[in-house]
Design a protein around this motif. Structure first.
Motif, PDB file in Angstrom:
ATOM      1  N   GLY A   1       3.235 -33.179 -23.430  1.00 38.03           N
ATOM      2  CA  GLY A   1       4.389 -32.444 -23.941  1.00 38.03           C
ATOM      3  C   GLY A   1       5.416 -32.055 -22.910  1.00 38.03           C
ATOM      4  O   GLY A   1       6.432 -31.452 -23.243  1.00 38.03           O
ATOM      5  N   SER A   2       5.159 -32.374 -21.634  1.00 43.62           N
ATOM      6  CA  SER A   2       6.116 -32.051 -20.585  1.00 43.62           C
ATOM      7  C   SER A   2       7.305 -33.008 -20.620  1.00 43.62           C
ATOM      8  O   SER A   2       7.169 -34.171 -21.005  1.00 43.62           O
ATOM      9  CB  SER A   2       5.430 -32.134 -19.216  1.00 43.62           C
ATOM     10  N   ARG A   3       8.468 -32.511 -20.215  1.00 38.30           N
ATOM     11  CA  ARG A   3       9.659 -33.370 -20.163  1.00 38.30           C
ATOM     12  C   ARG A   3       9.407 -34.578 -19.269  1.00 38.30           C
ATOM     13  O   ARG A   3       9.816 -35.700 -19.586  1.00 38.30           O
ATOM     14  CB  ARG A   3      10.854 -32.554 -19.642  1.00 38.30           C
ATOM     15  N   ASP A   4       8.773 -34.378 -18.149  1.00 35.50           N
ATOM     16  CA  ASP A   4       8.339 -35.460 -17.263  1.00 35.50           C
ATOM     17  C   ASP A   4       6.831 -35.571 -17.422  1.00 35.50           C
ATOM     18  O   ASP A   4       6.113 -34.590 -17.190  1.00 35.50           O
ATOM     19  CB  ASP A   4       8.709 -35.157 -15.808  1.00 35.50           C
ATOM     20  N   SER A   5       6.315 -36.740 -17.816  1.00 35.84           N
ATOM     21  CA  SER A   5       4.921 -36.824 -18.229  1.00 35.84           C
ATOM     22  C   SER A   5       4.267 -38.127 -17.803  1.00 35.84           C
ATOM     23  O   SER A   5       4.752 -39.214 -18.132  1.00 35.84           O
ATOM     24  CB  SER A   5       4.823 -36.692 -19.754  1.00 35.84           C
ATOM     25  N   ILE A   6       3.128 -38.024 -17.100  1.00 32.49           N
ATOM     26  CA  ILE A   6       2.373 -39.222 -16.748  1.00 32.49           C
ATOM     27  C   ILE A   6       1.584 -39.743 -17.941  1.00 32.49           C
ATOM     28  O   ILE A   6       1.171 -40.916 -17.939  1.00 32.49           O
ATOM     29  CB  ILE A   6       1.431 -38.970 -15.546  1.00 32.49           C
TER      30      ILE A   6
ATOM     31  N   PRO B   1       2.381 -44.133 -18.917  1.00 30.88           N
ATOM     32  CA  PRO B   1       1.060 -44.482 -18.388  1.00 30.88           C
ATOM     33  C   PRO B   1       1.079 -45.466 -17.222  1.00 30.88           C
ATOM     34  O   PRO B   1       0.079 -45.597 -16.515  1.00 30.88           O
ATOM     35  CB  PRO B   1       0.335 -45.078 -19.604  1.00 30.88           C
ATOM     36  N   ARG B   2       2.194 -46.126 -17.002  1.00 32.98           N
ATOM     37  CA  ARG B   2       2.261 -47.070 -15.876  1.00 32.98           C
ATOM     38  C   ARG B   2       2.653 -46.380 -14.571  1.00 32.98           C
ATOM     39  O   ARG B   2       2.620 -47.000 -13.504  1.00 32.98           O
ATOM     40  CB  ARG B   2       3.245 -48.192 -16.196  1.00 32.98           C
ATOM     41  N   TRP B   3       3.032 -45.098 -14.650  1.00 29.72           N
ATOM     42  CA  TRP B   3       3.465 -44.387 -13.445  1.00 29.72           C
ATOM     43  C   TRP B   3       2.294 -44.208 -12.487  1.00 29.72           C
ATOM     44  O   TRP B   3       1.161 -43.915 -12.894  1.00 29.72           O
ATOM     45  CB  TRP B   3       4.027 -43.022 -13.812  1.00 29.72           C
ATOM     46  N   ARG B   4       2.570 -44.366 -11.213  1.00 31.47           N
ATOM     47  CA  ARG B   4       1.581 -44.119 -10.172  1.00 31.47           C
ATOM     48  C   ARG B   4       2.249 -43.354  -9.021  1.00 31.47           C
ATOM     49  O   ARG B   4       3.455 -43.476  -8.797  1.00 31.47           O
ATOM     50  CB  ARG B   4       0.991 -45.425  -9.629  1.00 31.47           C
ATOM     51  N   PRO B   5       1.479 -42.533  -8.282  1.00 29.31           N
ATOM     52  CA  PRO B   5       2.064 -41.763  -7.176  1.00 29.31           C
ATOM     53  C   PRO B   5       2.726 -42.673  -6.147  1.00 29.31           C
ATOM     54  O   PRO B   5       2.234 -43.779  -5.849  1.00 29.31           O
ATOM     55  CB  PRO B   5       0.848 -41.042  -6.580  1.00 29.31           C
ATOM     56  N   THR B   6       3.830 -42.198  -5.604  1.00 29.63           N
ATOM     57  CA  THR B   6       4.566 -42.942  -4.579  1.00 29.63           C
ATOM     58  C   THR B   6       4.621 -42.205  -3.248  1.00 29.63           C
ATOM     59  O   THR B   6       4.990 -42.798  -2.235  1.00 29.63           O
ATOM     60  CB  THR B   6       6.008 -43.202  -5.052  1.00 29.63           C
ATOM     61  N   LEU B   7       4.265 -40.912  -3.235  1.00 27.57           N
ATOM     62  CA  LEU B   7       4.301 -40.152  -1.988  1.00 27.57           C
ATOM     63  C   LEU B   7       3.077 -40.482  -1.134  1.00 27.57           C
ATOM     64  O   LEU B   7       2.048 -40.933  -1.656  1.00 27.57           O
ATOM     65  CB  LEU B   7       4.364 -38.656  -2.290  1.00 27.57           C
ATOM     66  N   PRO B   8       3.160 -40.262   0.178  1.00 24.43           N
ATOM     67  CA  PRO B   8       2.040 -40.607   1.059  1.00 24.43           C
ATOM     68  C   PRO B   8       0.738 -39.938   0.636  1.00 24.43           C
ATOM     69  O   PRO B   8       0.708 -38.766   0.259  1.00 24.43           O
ATOM     70  CB  PRO B   8       2.502 -40.092   2.424  1.00 24.43           C
TER      71      PRO B   8
END
Length: 520
Positions: free
Chosen positions: A469-474, A478-485
């Protein structure tokens, strides 16, 4: 439930930082803004939710820059206080600690340390000490104890570091804040789903919910027929009282009596480990930032300091395991590392006498000493809303209930030997939900000390829906993956977050350094 037994570490060990990360998350999800005295009957319709029931970090960002005050105001939060909490360029403000004379001739503690306290109102807060100590954050509850306050501060640094990186990439200023917030929120959600939740909930339940979907709470339309109504993708999530009043109060059993805090306040240092009450005292909401240790914490004008003293800055290496994040150089000796207590039906005895500021009662008389007891408060609040019992909810969800023997005996948890036979029968038939989910964890045969059954499904499914329910949601991406170190490509843990927020620098994760305190 509130005992005088010594601290008993979780096994397998859960680093103690996750206890207070859980409280930070709770303040992102729930806030009961209902005006009612403890013990007063309240219907569900009368409950007033003061927080977005989404994992969107509104407790960090408030209403966003450019909105009036950028906070919530009223019962739902500070307001952002005089001057707000946003800094130029879409960044968030930090504050400075104040140097003190303990220990003497020890510069890290004797000097002000910019960036290591929450931003505070200062002179703009008015003539009272309480006003000048007010933290400039959207949710004042994040300054109720020191570990939560320093966790909030770490998220401020995390956001600001992301903004710095976007600026380096020449992302236009007009888009920078929104882009940073999306990155921060999604990495936060990923960390909760992959690092935090599996530490407190059966891993099988977490995987089942996040790969197969919800079965009980706000099931997607067509997901399950019968008495569980479906929700569409555009529906706003709600906050079930079974979660907020009972199941997610799991963290209360994880709290320790004392903490190896930093170089100054540890069992190997000159002042001993930090008692739990100190974590309330060195705040601006529950405490008075001291150093008048004999002052009455119920008096908001007690104490002399208006900012966190520099000798109380956090050594995050004692709260999280950075070895698992590929930084064995940041490990501390085992005797100086804090593990959370096992999730069970026991609470440490300092929680029998809470500071009144920890539940918004500061400056007012306490009608009954029992009202200071955290276990009593939890059970009383459930009674106020006539919350379903554990056995009732198990039947409703079709989950195998605990046996009478498991409820009454448990496994090393709260002893119930003083109950009469009639009381024992009553407890088995009507086990309070909070006690029930803690007992489930206590007797969990697969992963002792982790939520399972009713409690496990409640917590995992509410987290899933709150992310969905978040405006930005993983969940919706579902294809999103972390990009930070991170230590592991495609992963992102709380130690990874802290390493990024504090530039991987030992002197920022532990401002007071290591070794014996120099003699004066």
């Amino acid at each position: 439930m509130t005992t005088g037994t010594p601290d008993s570490d979780s096994a397998p060990g859960v680093p103690a930082g996750y206890t207070y990360l859980g409280q930070f998350v709770d303040h992102d999800l729930t806030m009961d803004a209902t005006e009612a005295a403890l013990g007063e009957s309240v219907t569900v319709e009368e409950l007033e939710q003061g927080r977005s029931p989404s994992l969107d970090l509104d407790s960090l960002y408030g209403l966003g820059p450019g909105r009036a005050g950028a906070g919530y105001g009223g019962a739902a939060g500070p307001a952002a206080g005089p001057g707000g909490f946003y800094a130029p360029g879409g960044r968030l403000k930090t504050g400075s600690t104040v140097g003190v004379g303990l220990p003497a001739n020890f510069p890290p503690a004797n000097d002000d340390q910019p960036g290591f306290d929450l931003p505070r109102a200062g002179e703009a807060g008015g003539p009272t000490k309480a006003g000048r100590r007010t933290p400039l954050i959207p949710d004042l509850r994040n300054d109720e104890n020191l570990i939560v306050a320093q966790t909030h501060l770490a998220f401020i640094h995390f956001h600001n570091r992301v903004v710095d990186e976007l600026e380096r990439r020449r992302v236009p200023a007009a888009r920078r804040f929104a882009a940073a917030r999306e990155l921060v929120v999604k990495h936060y959600q990923w960390m909760l789903r992959t690092d935090f939740l599996p530490r407190i909930v059966d891993e099988e339940i977490v995987e089942s919910v996040f790969t197969g979907g919800r079965r009980y709470f706000e099931v997607p339309v067509g997901g399950r027929p019968g008495r569980f109504p479906g929700v569409g993708p555009g529906h706003r999530p709600t906050m079930p009282i079974e979660f907020s009043v009972a199941a997610y109060r799991v963290g209360h059993s994880m709290i320790r009596r004392r903490y190896e805090w930093n170089r100054v306040f540890s069992s190997t240092g000159p002042n001993g480990a930090a008692p739990l009450v100190a974590l309330f005292r060195f705040t601006g909401v529950s405490g008075n930032l001291s150093p008048g240790l004999g002052d009455d914490l119920n008096d908001p004008e007690s104490g002399t300091l208006l900012r966190l003293p520099s000798n109380w800055t956090t050594d995050f290496r004692r709260l999280y395991d950075f070895t698992a994040a590929g930084r064995p150089d940041l490990a501390v000796p085992a005797a100086e590392f804090n593990l959370a207590q096992r999730i069970d039906t026991l609470l440490v005895d300092p929680l029998a006498t809470l500071p009144t500021g920890s539940f918004g009662g500061r400056g007012a008389p306490v009608p009954d000493p029992l009202h200071l007891n955290l276990a009593y408060r939890n059970l009383a609040r459930a009674a106020m809303v006539e919350l379903a019992t554990g056995p009732q909810l198990a039947r409703e969800m079709g989950i195998e209930p605990l046996t009478a023997e498991q409820i009454l005996t448990g496994d090393g948890g709260a002893p119930l030997g003083t109950l009469t036979e009639a009381e024992r029968a009553e407890l088995v038939a009507h086990t309070p939900l909070w006690f029930y989910v803690l007992r489930e964890a206590e007797v969990n045969p697969k992963q002792p000390g982790r939520l399972t059954g009713v409690g496990g499904h409640l917590v995992a499914e509410v987290f899933h829906r709150a992310i969905e329910g978040s405006r930005d949601s993983i969940v919706r991406d579902p294809r999103w993956r972390p990009t930070l170190p991170a230590r592991r490509k495609g992963g992102f843990t709380m130690p990874d977050l802290l390493l990024y927020a504090f530039e991987g620098r030992a002197d920022l994760l532990n401002p007071l350094g290591d070794g014996p305190i120099p003699a004066p």
